[in-house]
Motif scaffolding. Structure first.
Motif, short mmCIF file in Angstrom:
data_model
loop_
_atom_site.label_atom_id
_atom_site.label_comp_id
_atom_site.label_asym_id
_atom_site.label_seq_id
_atom_site.Cartn_x
_atom_site.Cartn_y
_atom_site.Cartn_z
N CYS A 1 -5.25 27.03 -74.43
CA CYS A 1 -4.45 26.71 -73.22
C CYS A 1 -3.68 25.43 -73.81
O CYS A 1 -2.42 25.00 -73.52
N ALA A 2 -4.51 24.28 -74.20
CA ALA A 2 -3.86 23.01 -74.82
C ALA A 2 -2.83 22.97 -75.91
O ALA A 2 -1.91 22.65 -75.89
N ILE B 1 -1.29 26.20 -76.31
CA ILE B 1 -0.13 26.76 -75.77
C ILE B 1 0.95 25.77 -75.31
O ILE B 1 2.16 26.11 -75.39
N GLU B 2 0.44 25.01 -74.68
CA GLU B 2 1.40 24.00 -73.83
C GLU B 2 1.91 23.05 -74.69
O GLU B 2 3.28 22.56 -74.27
N GLU B 3 1.74 23.06 -76.10
CA GLU B 3 2.44 22.16 -77.04
C GLU B 3 3.62 22.93 -77.83
O GLU B 3 4.52 22.37 -78.38
N MET B 4 3.53 24.31 -77.65
CA MET B 4 4.57 25.14 -78.22
C MET B 4 5.49 25.44 -77.53
O MET B 4 5.99 26.34 -76.65
N LYS B 5 6.65 24.25 -77.38
CA LYS B 5 7.85 24.37 -76.60
C LYS B 5 8.81 25.45 -76.80
O LYS B 5 9.84 26.01 -76.06
N CYS B 6 8.70 26.21 -78.02
CA CYS B 6 9.66 27.26 -78.51
C CYS B 6 9.16 28.71 -78.57
O CYS B 6 9.68 29.58 -78.93
N ASP C 1 -10.53 32.63 -70.69
CA ASP C 1 -10.49 31.78 -69.59
C ASP C 1 -9.03 31.09 -70.06
O ASP C 1 -8.75 30.19 -70.88
N LEU C 2 -8.17 31.41 -69.07
CA LEU C 2 -6.72 30.81 -69.13
C LEU C 2 -6.42 29.95 -67.81
O LEU C 2 -5.41 29.54 -67.73
N HIS D 1 -6.87 27.01 -67.53
CA HIS D 1 -6.48 25.59 -68.10
C HIS D 1 -5.01 25.42 -68.12
O HIS D 1 -4.31 24.35 -68.36
N LEU D 2 -4.47 26.62 -68.28
CA LEU D 2 -2.87 26.58 -68.47
C LEU D 2 -2.03 26.00 -67.46
O LEU D 2 -1.88 26.85 -66.34
N GLN D 3 -1.57 25.16 -67.15
CA GLN D 3 -1.00 24.33 -66.14
C GLN D 3 0.68 24.44 -66.64
O GLN D 3 1.40 24.62 -65.66
N SER D 4 1.15 24.21 -67.82
CA SER D 4 2.56 24.07 -68.23
C SER D 4 2.94 24.88 -69.27
O SER D 4 3.31 24.57 -70.32
N PRO D 5 2.89 26.29 -68.99
CA PRO D 5 3.29 27.17 -70.11
C PRO D 5 4.65 26.94 -70.60
O PRO D 5 5.49 26.39 -69.85
N PRO D 6 5.05 27.48 -71.88
CA PRO D 6 6.27 27.37 -72.13
C PRO D 6 7.51 28.00 -71.36
O PRO D 6 7.21 29.23 -71.32
N SER D 7 8.43 27.53 -70.96
CA SER D 7 9.47 28.14 -70.00
C SER D 7 10.10 29.17 -71.02
O SER D 7 11.08 30.03 -70.30
N THR D 8 10.01 29.27 -72.50
CA THR D 8 10.60 29.95 -73.30
C THR D 8 9.98 31.38 -73.42
O THR D 8 10.62 32.39 -74.01
N LEU D 9 8.95 31.45 -72.98
CA LEU D 9 8.00 32.77 -73.15
C LEU D 9 8.86 34.12 -72.48
O LEU D 9 8.84 34.05 -71.21
N LYS D 10 8.74 34.82 -73.36
CA LYS D 10 9.75 36.22 -72.95
C LYS D 10 8.39 37.65 -73.00
O LYS D 10 8.56 38.25 -72.23
#
Length: 421
Positions: A254-255, A257-262, A278-279, A281-290
């Motif tokens: 999760c940590a 994934i949150e760093e991968m802004k693209c 266990d996901l 902990h994912l609070q701010s997922p990339p907004s680019t995820l399709k």
């Protein structure tokens, strides 16, 4: 002008294969020859091919019996080997090709996709200008350590090969952008509706140096936690595939994934169909995820983070073992076009409510064995074109299908006898 037509597009209307008319294809071939842009060999029935006289781009239609002769003045930059491996069961190199690769130090592209070969010669390490190397759908089992000399390599395509581990020298490929290393196979014991996938083991420390990497699929993390932590270095990543994920990996994944802004595509498989993912902990997922494919039991129904994925187009949930109906949450995703649920829900009822899934075109509900009731309210799924249901032995005839005004295809299989009546 419709010179190039889309032969097949996926559920999101993204073109997958293109085609041109036979007549136009002939014009293209003659034009590239006239402009000396590319040559296709052989053009006759000769048993030898001379690389001394060809231009920078070369497509070789060849079988293992033909011999390739290369001269010291060859200036070829790109080689595409086209073979029919269905008629060449013996996995051997065409005679003379390893020597041709050895002599032609100017090569930037070597595409051996579908070639009838079972090894990559160590001489490949002498192609110091190589940027693209594809062994897709070959029987190559091992990458030679000389691969570490290819400092300019940007794409390494090992899809559908029996390669399960990369050499330590892979760490030297600092310019690598695309690392494709997975193999799909159908296994009915594993699943009737999904292909089994295997990834490769990557040496510890490799991902710390792959700062330009854009595609990584699939990396096997079952026996290591170091690689999981190194994922945080991949800030330019657009596609990530992971197999062998364990419960204890959740926080680090999760940590990362949150760093991968693209990031546009995230595909993850747990260690097996019973190993929890266990996901939470994912609070701010990339907004680019399709595209999001989650394959394994989930501890919770997303904890609300999935609602932040406003660009999400495809969602596949497999073996999720969800106890609560996820449709209330998923129906709010504004751009979701395709949804697949495979052994993803253990409950008895599913309801598509009015206003939900406004852009969904493809819906697959597979192996929901406890499902008894499926209802579709008026105003739900207004754009749905394809719907597949099965195997659900307890399911009653769904209510509200008449409201699906855009529905073109309805597939029902392995259903109770009541459906026949």
């Amino acid at each position: 002008m419709s010179l190039v037509e889309v032969e097949y597009a996926d559920g999101t209307d993204k073109p997958q294969t293109l085609r041109v008319h036979d007549f136009l294809h002939e014009i293209i071939l003659s034009k590239v020859k006239e402009l000396d842009f590319c040559h296709t060999l052989p053009e006759n029935n000769s048993n030898t091919i001379d690389l001394c006289v060809v231009p920078r781009r070369l497509s070789i239609n060849i079988n293992p019996a033909k011999e390739i002769i290369v001269g010291s003045k060859s200036n070829t930059r790109s080689i595409l080997l086209v073979t029919d491996n269905s008629s060449a069961p013996v996995k051997i190199w065409p005679k003379g090709l390893p020597k041709a690769l050895n002599k032609n130090r100017l090569l930037k592209v070597v595409d051996l996709c579908n070639a009838p070969i079972d090894e990559l010669p160590k001489e490949v390490g002498k192609l110091l200008n190589l940027q693209y190397l594809s062994l897709r759908n070959t029987q190559v089992k091992k990458i030679p350590s000389s691969i570490g000399k290819l400092q300019d390599l940007q794409t390494l395509d090992l899809k559908q090969t029996p390669i399960h581990e990369l050499p330590a020298e892979i760490n030297e490929l600092h310019k690598l952008r695309h690392l494709l290393t997975y193999c799909y196979e159908y296994d009915l014991v594993f699943s009737r509706h999904a292909r089994k996938i295997t990834g490769v083991k990557i040496p510890n420390g490799a991902l710390e140096k792959f700062e330009e990497l854009q595609k990584l699929a699939f990396v096997d993390v079952e026996h290591t936690s170091t690689v999981i932590k190194e994922l945080r270095n991949l800030r330019q990543l657009r596609k990530l595939g992971i197999v062998g994920l364990k419960l204890e990996h959740g926080k680090d994944v999760c940590a990362a994934i949150e760093e991968m802004k693209c990031l546009e595509s995230f595909i993850v498989y747990s260690k097996n169909n019973t190993e929890w993912m266990d996901l939470k902990h994912l609070q701010s997922p990339p907004s680019t995820l399709k595209r999001l494919y989650l394959n394994g039991p989930l501890q919770s129904c997303f904890n609300g983070w999935i609602l932040k994925l406003h660009s999400l187009v495809k969602l596949r949930l497999r073996w999720s073992s969800l106890e609560d109906d996820p449709l209330d949450i998923l129906g709010k995703l504004p751009n979701l076009v395709e949804l697949q649920m495979l052994e993803a829900y253990n409950g008895e009822m599913l309801e598509f409510k009015d206003g939900g899934f406004k852009k969904l075109k493809t819906l697959n509900l597979l192996d929901l064995r406890n499902l008894k009731s499926l209802s579709i309210c008026k105003g739900a799924l207004p754009l749905l074109q394809l719907m597949a249901i099965g195997e659900s032995p307890k399911l009653e005839v769904p209510l509200g299908i008449k409201y699906l005004l855009k529905l073109e295809t309805l597939n029902l299989f392995d259903m109770p006898l009541g459906f026949a009546r």
